[in-house]
Design a protein around this motif. Structure first.
Motif, PDB file in Angstrom:
ATOM      1  N   GLU A 197       5.719   1.014   9.165  1.00  0.00           N
ATOM      2  CA  GLU A 197       6.329   1.326  10.456  1.00  0.00           C
ATOM      3  C   GLU A 197       7.038   0.121  11.042  1.00  0.00           C
ATOM      4  OE1 GLU A 197       3.269   1.972   9.392  1.00  0.00           O
ATOM      5  OE2 GLU A 197       2.252   3.476  10.621  1.00  0.00           O
ATOM      6  N   VAL A 198       6.390  -1.034  10.969  1.00  0.00           N
ATOM      7  CA  VAL A 198       6.987  -2.255  11.518  1.00  0.00           C
ATOM      8  C   VAL A 198       8.269  -2.602  10.776  1.00  0.00           C
ATOM      9  CG1 VAL A 198       6.643  -4.726  11.878  1.00  0.00           C
ATOM     10  CG2 VAL A 198       4.759  -3.130  12.314  1.00  0.00           C
ATOM     11  N   VAL A 199       8.233  -2.500   9.452  1.00  0.00           N
ATOM     12  CA  VAL A 199       9.421  -2.803   8.650  1.00  0.00           C
ATOM     13  C   VAL A 199      10.568  -1.866   9.012  1.00  0.00           C
ATOM     14  CG1 VAL A 199      10.371  -2.838   6.301  1.00  0.00           C
ATOM     15  CG2 VAL A 199       8.091  -3.790   6.746  1.00  0.00           C
ATOM     16  N   ALA A 200      10.286  -0.570   9.059  1.00  0.00           N
ATOM     17  CA  ALA A 200      11.334   0.415   9.360  1.00  0.00           C
ATOM     18  C   ALA A 200      11.899   0.214  10.762  1.00  0.00           C
ATOM     19  CB  ALA A 200      10.787   1.830   9.208  1.00  0.00           C
ATOM     20  N   GLY A 217       0.803  -1.210   0.000  1.00  0.00           N
ATOM     21  CA  GLY A 217       0.000   0.000   0.000  1.00  0.00           C
ATOM     22  C   GLY A 217       0.841   1.268   0.000  1.00  0.00           C
ATOM     23  N   PRO A 218       0.178   2.427  -0.059  1.00  0.00           N
ATOM     24  CA  PRO A 218       0.872   3.721  -0.178  1.00  0.00           C
ATOM     25  C   PRO A 218       1.377   4.258   1.154  1.00  0.00           C
ATOM     26  CG  PRO A 218      -1.483   4.082  -0.165  1.00  0.00           C
ATOM     27  CD  PRO A 218      -1.289   2.589  -0.087  1.00  0.00           C
ATOM     28  N   PHE A 219       2.228   3.473   1.800  1.00  0.00           N
ATOM     29  CA  PHE A 219       2.709   3.853   3.125  1.00  0.00           C
ATOM     30  C   PHE A 219       4.220   3.629   3.217  1.00  0.00           C
ATOM     31  CE2 PHE A 219      -1.587   2.096   3.470  1.00  0.00           C
ATOM     32  CZ  PHE A 219      -2.268   3.213   3.944  1.00  0.00           C
ATOM     33  N   ALA A 220       4.902   4.566   3.912  1.00  0.00           N
ATOM     34  CA  ALA A 220       6.349   4.454   4.107  1.00  0.00           C
ATOM     35  C   ALA A 220       6.730   5.127   5.412  1.00  0.00           C
ATOM     36  CB  ALA A 220       7.113   5.081   2.940  1.00  0.00           C
ATOM     37  N   ALA A 221       7.882   4.753   5.941  1.00  0.00           N
ATOM     38  CA  ALA A 221       8.352   5.293   7.209  1.00  0.00           C
ATOM     39  C   ALA A 221       9.862   5.458   7.177  1.00  0.00           C
ATOM     40  CB  ALA A 221       7.953   4.371   8.360  1.00  0.00           C
ATOM     41  N   VAL A 222      10.332   6.437   7.920  1.00  0.00           N
ATOM     42  CA  VAL A 222      11.766   6.728   8.003  1.00  0.00           C
ATOM     43  C   VAL A 222      12.164   6.801   9.471  1.00  0.00           C
ATOM     44  CG1 VAL A 222      13.589   8.390   7.473  1.00  0.00           C
ATOM     45  CG2 VAL A 222      11.728   8.014   5.828  1.00  0.00           C
ATOM     46  N   VAL A 223      13.157   6.015   9.859  1.00  0.00           N
ATOM     47  CA  VAL A 223      13.709   6.066  11.212  1.00  0.00           C
ATOM     48  C   VAL A 223      15.007   6.856  11.153  1.00  0.00           C
ATOM     49  CG1 VAL A 223      14.596   4.754  13.172  1.00  0.00           C
ATOM     50  CG2 VAL A 223      12.698   3.836  11.819  1.00  0.00           C
ATOM     51  N   SER A 224      15.142   7.833  12.045  1.00  0.00           N
ATOM     52  CA  SER A 224      16.340   8.672  12.024  1.00  0.00           C
ATOM     53  C   SER A 224      16.761   9.041  13.437  1.00  0.00           C
ATOM     54  CB  SER A 224      16.081   9.955  11.221  1.00  0.00           C
ATOM     55  OG  SER A 224      15.068  10.729  11.844  1.00  0.00           O
ATOM     56  N   ALA A 225      18.003   9.497  13.561  1.00  0.00           N
ATOM     57  CA  ALA A 225      18.457  10.060  14.830  1.00  0.00           C
ATOM     58  C   ALA A 225      17.756  11.394  15.009  1.00  0.00           C
ATOM     59  CB  ALA A 225      19.971  10.245  14.805  1.00  0.00           C
ATOM     60  N   ALA A 226      17.070  11.579  16.148  1.00  0.00           N
ATOM     61  CA  ALA A 226      16.230  12.756  16.334  1.00  0.00           C
ATOM     62  C   ALA A 226      17.018  14.060  16.305  1.00  0.00           C
ATOM     63  CB  ALA A 226      15.459  12.638  17.650  1.00  0.00           C
ATOM     64  N   PRO A 261      18.246   9.711  21.157  1.00  0.00           N
ATOM     65  CA  PRO A 261      16.826   9.586  20.848  1.00  0.00           C
ATOM     66  C   PRO A 261      16.588   9.360  19.359  1.00  0.00           C
ATOM     67  CG  PRO A 261      17.385  11.853  21.392  1.00  0.00           C
ATOM     68  CD  PRO A 261      18.574  11.025  21.733  1.00  0.00           C
ATOM     69  N   VAL A 262      15.573   8.564  19.067  1.00  0.00           N
ATOM     70  CA  VAL A 262      15.267   8.162  17.700  1.00  0.00           C
ATOM     71  C   VAL A 262      13.883   8.683  17.302  1.00  0.00           C
ATOM     72  CG1 VAL A 262      14.799   6.164  16.210  1.00  0.00           C
ATOM     73  CG2 VAL A 262      16.745   6.131  17.760  1.00  0.00           C
ATOM     74  N   GLU A 263      13.771   9.084  16.049  1.00  0.00           N
ATOM     75  CA  GLU A 263      12.504   9.577  15.504  1.00  0.00           C
ATOM     76  C   GLU A 263      11.970   8.623  14.446  1.00  0.00           C
ATOM     77  OE1 GLU A 263      12.050  13.771  13.797  1.00  0.00           O
ATOM     78  OE2 GLU A 263      11.961  12.504  11.999  1.00  0.00           O
ATOM     79  N   LEU A 264      10.655   8.500  14.391  1.00  0.00           N
ATOM     80  CA  LEU A 264       9.983   7.756  13.333  1.00  0.00           C
ATOM     81  C   LEU A 264       9.076   8.720  12.592  1.00  0.00           C
ATOM     82  CD1 LEU A 264       9.184   5.029  11.953  1.00  0.00           C
ATOM     83  CD2 LEU A 264       7.340   4.893  13.645  1.00  0.00           C
ATOM     84  N   ALA A 265       9.300   8.881  11.296  1.00  0.00           N
ATOM     85  CA  ALA A 265       8.458   9.728  10.447  1.00  0.00           C
ATOM     86  C   ALA A 265       7.621   8.836   9.542  1.00  0.00           C
ATOM     87  CB  ALA A 265       9.314  10.681   9.616  1.00  0.00           C
ATOM     88  N   VAL A 266       6.308   9.038   9.534  1.00  0.00           N
ATOM     89  CA  VAL A 266       5.382   8.201   8.776  1.00  0.00           C
ATOM     90  C   VAL A 266       4.418   9.097   8.000  1.00  0.00           C
ATOM     91  CG1 VAL A 266       3.834   6.218   8.912  1.00  0.00           C
ATOM     92  CG2 VAL A 266       5.454   6.636  10.756  1.00  0.00           C
ATOM     93  N   ASN A 267       3.979   8.631   6.834  1.00  0.00           N
ATOM     94  CA  ASN A 267       3.126   9.480   6.013  1.00  0.00           C
ATOM     95  C   ASN A 267       1.657   9.454   6.404  1.00  0.00           C
ATOM     96  OD1 ASN A 267       3.079   6.789   4.852  1.00  0.00           O
ATOM     97  ND2 ASN A 267       2.137   7.657   3.014  1.00  0.00           N
ATOM     98  N   TRP A 268       1.332   8.960   7.597  1.00  0.00           N
ATOM     99  CA  TRP A 268       0.018   9.151   8.220  1.00  0.00           C
ATOM    100  C   TRP A 268       0.075   8.585   9.622  1.00  0.00           C
ATOM    101  CZ3 TRP A 268      -2.982  12.619   6.321  1.00  0.00           C
ATOM    102  CH2 TRP A 268      -4.291  12.777   6.786  1.00  0.00           C
TER     103      TRP A 268
END
Length: 206
Positions: A84-87, A51-60, A107-114
């Motif tokens: 989110e689970v995959v990332a 589906g049209p979903f993606a996530a990015v994990v980064s150093a905050a 600290p870690v950030e998770l960015a998701v498109n919803w």
């Protein structure tokens, strides 16, 4: 008793590596990290991997990208392989720990498109991330795509905050809605809701 299946997993498709080529590993701007999520989400459904979903994990702090994920439900045949689970799993595998917020770790950030669905809400809660950035929240994704996001509790943001997870919303919201709208308008869209409620518009048209 001998079990026939004793392992499972998912692998990011090759097009993700191709899409990341030329992208800076350091993305200090929040909107740039969300743009990357939108870019991956928009291509993911066109590639047929999910589906049209993606996530990015980064150093905050620095914005260093630690992992990315796209929805791989269709590619893997596994209902749990949401973006989110995959990332998060890839970030945890890279860090060698199940707790991304463990002692001594930045600290870690998770960015998701919803906003996360009911399942991914739990995944975020238990992952150790300190910051969740989402493009938007609300039922637009269900109306535009037909996906069932599950029974999210109305105080979900407060519950995350109580567990040390900051929530930032409405980051490039319109870009997310444009991707969902594009997916929902496709004649060959696949909506993979469980319990026999999945549907393919191709089959309906035929």
């Amino acid at each position: 008793m001998e079990l026939t299946t004793t392992r499972f997993g998912a692998t990011l498709p090759g097009w993700v590596t191709e899409e990341l080529r030329g992208v800076d590993r350091m993305l200090p701007d929040t909107e740039d990290r969300m743009r990357l999520a939108h870019r991956l989400a928009g291509r993911n459904h066109l590639e047929g991997t999910g589906g049209p979903f993606a996530a990015v994990v980064s150093a905050a702090g620095s914005g260093e990208v630690l992992a990315v994920g796209v929805n791989l439900v269709l590619a893997s045949g596994l209902s749990g392989m949401h973006a989110e689970v995959v990332a998060l799993c890839l970030a945890q595998a890279g860090a060698g720990t199940w707790d991304l917020g463990g002692a001594g770790r930045p600290p870690v950030e998770l960015a998701v498109n919803w906003r996360p669905c009911a399942m991914c809400y739990g995944a975020v809660l238990w992952s150790g991330v300190a910051r969740l950035v989402i493009a938007g929240e609300g039922d637009e994704v269900e109306h535009l795509t037909g996906f069932d996001e599950g029974p999210m509790r109305p105080d979900w943001k407060e519950q995350l905050a109580a567990r040390g997870v900051e929530v930032h919303t409405d980051v490039l919201r319109e870009e997310a809605l444009a991707t969902f709208r594009e997916y929902g308008e496709r004649p060959d869209v696949v909506v993979y809701n469980g319990g026999g409620r999945s549907r393919s518009r191709v089959l309906e048209v035929q």
